[in-house]
Design a protein around this motif. Structure first.
Motif, mmCIF file in Angstrom:
data_model
loop_
_atom_site.group_PDB
_atom_site.id
_atom_site.type_symbol
_atom_site.label_atom_id
_atom_site.label_comp_id
_atom_site.label_asym_id
_atom_site.label_seq_id
_atom_site.Cartn_x
_atom_site.Cartn_y
_atom_site.Cartn_z
ATOM 1 N N LYS A 17 4.438 -0.182 -3.481
ATOM 2 C CA LYS A 17 3.304 -1.254 -4.028
ATOM 3 C C LYS A 17 3.494 -1.684 -5.328
ATOM 4 O O LYS A 17 3.968 -0.555 -6.180
ATOM 5 N N SER A 37 1.026 -1.391 0.141
ATOM 6 C CA SER A 37 -0.302 -0.333 -0.266
ATOM 7 C C SER A 37 0.701 1.618 0.215
ATOM 8 O O SER A 37 0.690 2.728 -0.241
ATOM 9 N N HIS A 38 1.993 1.057 0.815
ATOM 10 C CA HIS A 38 2.716 2.316 0.096
ATOM 11 C C HIS A 38 3.518 3.109 -0.884
ATOM 12 O O HIS A 38 3.653 2.021 -2.138
ATOM 13 N N ASP A 39 3.440 3.994 -1.441
ATOM 14 C CA ASP A 39 4.077 4.372 -3.060
ATOM 15 C C ASP A 39 4.653 4.249 -3.330
ATOM 16 O O ASP A 39 5.084 4.395 -4.358
ATOM 17 N N GLY A 90 4.619 1.529 -7.991
ATOM 18 C CA GLY A 90 4.641 1.960 -7.272
ATOM 19 C C GLY A 90 6.083 3.129 -8.143
ATOM 20 O O GLY A 90 6.101 2.197 -8.701
#
Ligand code: SF4
Length: 581
Positions: A237, A232-234, A240
């Motif tokens: 992900k 979920s982290h930019d 990303g």
């Protein structure tokens, strides 16, 4: 992981022993640094009979925890003269862990010029003559090993530079497709392997059992928390920054920040940055097609996929992988903006078996000395080929940036503890400079990646040009990193766990679930600090660094770095507080 295998190169004996109580429950960097400290006399010559080489998978390596396939390699460094831990991601440590080995120890020296291969199975191994691999590049060796032992095996191999005991030599581990492309690169540990006459290690893990956590429920819960945070982290992900553009996404970012060292650290901006960036790599993968790809991974179980394969114009494979550090060191730092030439230099590094950071910093220093011109890619390739030829000049270059600079009377040598600085200018990003100067490893960004808050606004925000509060910042990062390196996690999990508390909890829970421990978040810092102090103590005993000795290169104190025109301005007295309790 309840056994240690020792390989004595003097009498060619391979013995397996149970893990002593002192080392139980430890892995990766924690274990290698402890064993180096316990077993290697600080005054030992790095290439002599009393140095040893330690290989250890992390505490959760071999499990299904995401991004946990890393191996630590430790020993006394021929480059820095101090303790060294270099780590790499590969299927190799996953298999080693499943085979039950907490560590593999290489000791003694061969007394002739023969080469050997260690074939390691579940119950021990044997040393086999390997003169057929002698002086061969890693690509040819890799193909020979997979042809002979099958594509299910994992291996590590030493290149010709390591055999020639060059201090920039690393150790290459296979990626999932059998490329010898994943490096425990820093600090010259390939030269230690070369001094012992070991050319390769092959793992035969047939019937190896699964690694079983002591508390499967806790482990599974932690695994999920960590995976959720990563996905979920930019930065990490799917789709990303790292997944789309690889680590070279940082080229344009650091250039914008004025912190991309260019032309041997003369300026922090490079006009050709865009051409060697992650965006350019992604574009090449799209337009050239063929073998080129982004989103590659260095081992099964990685869910970030920051690696890549770079293709030639005709679509055939050129090299994997073009990392930020390599694209910078052999690109911007040498003034080269041609991605094909940079890729060729990386391929040569991989084939000779050398660290791309040390290689690029060395070529930059050699350019400063007038051996080639900044920006001349063809000249750089020609110069670098001297290493492959093992000419006298090649042997000088192969000893790294400090040695090369000293040989040619260069005053601007960007090293700390004789190791080349990585891709972040300390005058423009001060916290990373503190890490370069204070880490027991010699200049190494991975030891305490303050770039996260200083440049990427991950884990908070710190002003990169400010000299204020950078000692504590670097120290906190170094402590946490030492723990992550000991788990066997890829350092890029740091991005999500810095921003997402449940991701951090997930790391601790996977370790507790695996080992049956009751560590808390505070133990991460405590254990990390303990590891750093073991390493620093070895260095002090070896006469490397320590209080009053960890300093930046002098030219950075008086030479202003464009475009911000800053010098290195953190006082020495402040640096000396790093080791205060
Ligand atoms: S994120 Fe990159 S370095 Fe980390 S495990 Fe995946 S491919 Fe390897």
């Amino acid at each position: 992981m309840d056994k240690i295998v020792r390989v004595n190169m003097t009498d060619k004996k391979v013995t397996v022993e149970p893990v002593p109580d002192k080392y139980k429950g430890k892995g990766g960097r924690w274990l290698t640094s402890l064993m180096v400290s316990d077993e290697v006399p600080a005054g030992a010559h790095p290439l002599g009979p009393n140095n040893k080489l330690f290989f250890a998978p992390g505490m959760v390596t071999g499990t299904h925890a995401p991004n946990s396939g890393r191996i630590s390699v430790g020993g006394k460094s021929p480059l820095t003269g101090g303790i060294k831990e270099a780590n790499a991601g590969s299927p190799f440590p996953q298999k080693l862990a499943r085979m039950g080995y907490a560590a593999l120890v290489l000791e003694g020296l061969v007394e002739d010029d023969k080469r050997w291969l260690l074939k390691l199975g579940l119950d021990g191994g044997e040393l086999l003559p390997a003169d057929d691999l002698k002086d061969k590049g890693t690509y040819e060796c890799a193909k020979m090993l997979w042809d002979k032992y099958g594509e299910k095996t994992a291996f590590c191999v030493n290149g010709p530079a390591g055999e020639a005991k060059m201090a920039m030599a690393g150790i290459a581990f296979n990626d999932p497709e059998g490329r010898p492309a994943r490096y425990a690169g820093r600090g010259g540990l390939g030269a230690v392997m070369g001094s012992k006459g070991l050319k390769a290690i092959v793992l035969e893990d047939e019937n190896a059992p699964a690694v079983k956590p002591k508390d499967p429920e806790m482990f599974k819960a932690g695994q999920k928390k960590l995976a959720d945070a990563i996905l979920s982290h930019d930065v990490t992900k799917k789709g990303g920054a790292l997944n789309s553009y690889g680590t070279a996404v940082l080229i344009n970012i650091l250039n914008e920040a004025g912190g991309l060292p260019t032309n041997n650290f003369r300026t922090g901006v490079f006009d050709g940055a865009q051409k060697i960036s992650g965006e350019a790599l992604a574009e090449a993968a799209k337009t050239r097609g063929g073998a080129g790809m982004m989103g590659h991974s260095c081992h099964p179980g990685c869910i970030i996929h920051c690696s890549n394969v770079y293709a030639k114009e005709d679509g055939s494979e050129h090299v994997s992988c073009v990392e930020y550090e390599s694209s910078w060191s052999l690109g911007a730092n040498c003034g080269i903006d041609n991605l094909d030439q940079v890729a060729e230099l990386i391929r040569m590094c991989n084939d000779y078996g050398v660290d791309t950071i040390e290689a690029g910093v060395t070529v930059g220093v050699a350019m400063e000395a007038g051996l080639a011109k900044f920006g001349d890619g063809k000249g750089a390739i020609e110069l670098f080929s001297e290493i492959g030829k093992r000419s006298p000049l090649g042997h000088i270059l192969g000893q790294g940036a400090q040695f090369t600079g000293e040989a040619y009377g260069v005053t601007r040598i960007p090293t700390v503890k004789r190791q080349g600085m990585p891709a972040y200018e300390p005058r423009a990003v001060k916290g990373i400079g503190v890490t370069y100067i204070t880490t027991p490893m010699g200049a190494d960004h991975t030891a305490g990646y303050t770039i996260a808050p200083e440049i990427l606004s991950v884990g908070g925000k710190a002003e990169p040009l400010s000299a204020k509060d950078k000692i504590g910042l670097s120290k906190a990062f170094q402590q946490t990193t030492a723990f992550i390196d000991s788990c066997g996690y890829c350092l890029f999990i740091a991005f999500p766990i810095l921003d997402i508390p449940s991701g951090f909890d997930g790391v601790v829970e996977t370790v507790n679930g695996m080992l049956g421990t009751k560590y808390t978040g505070d133990d991460v810092t405590r254990i990390g600090d303990e590891i750093l102090r073991i390493e620093k103590d070895f260095n002090v005993r070896a006469g490397v660094g320590g209080k009053d000795a960890d300093r930046p290169p002098e030219f950075m104190r008086y030479e202003k770095l464009p475009p911000h025109n800053h010098v290195w301005d953190i006082p020495d007295e402040e640096l000396d507080t790093f080791w205060d309790k």
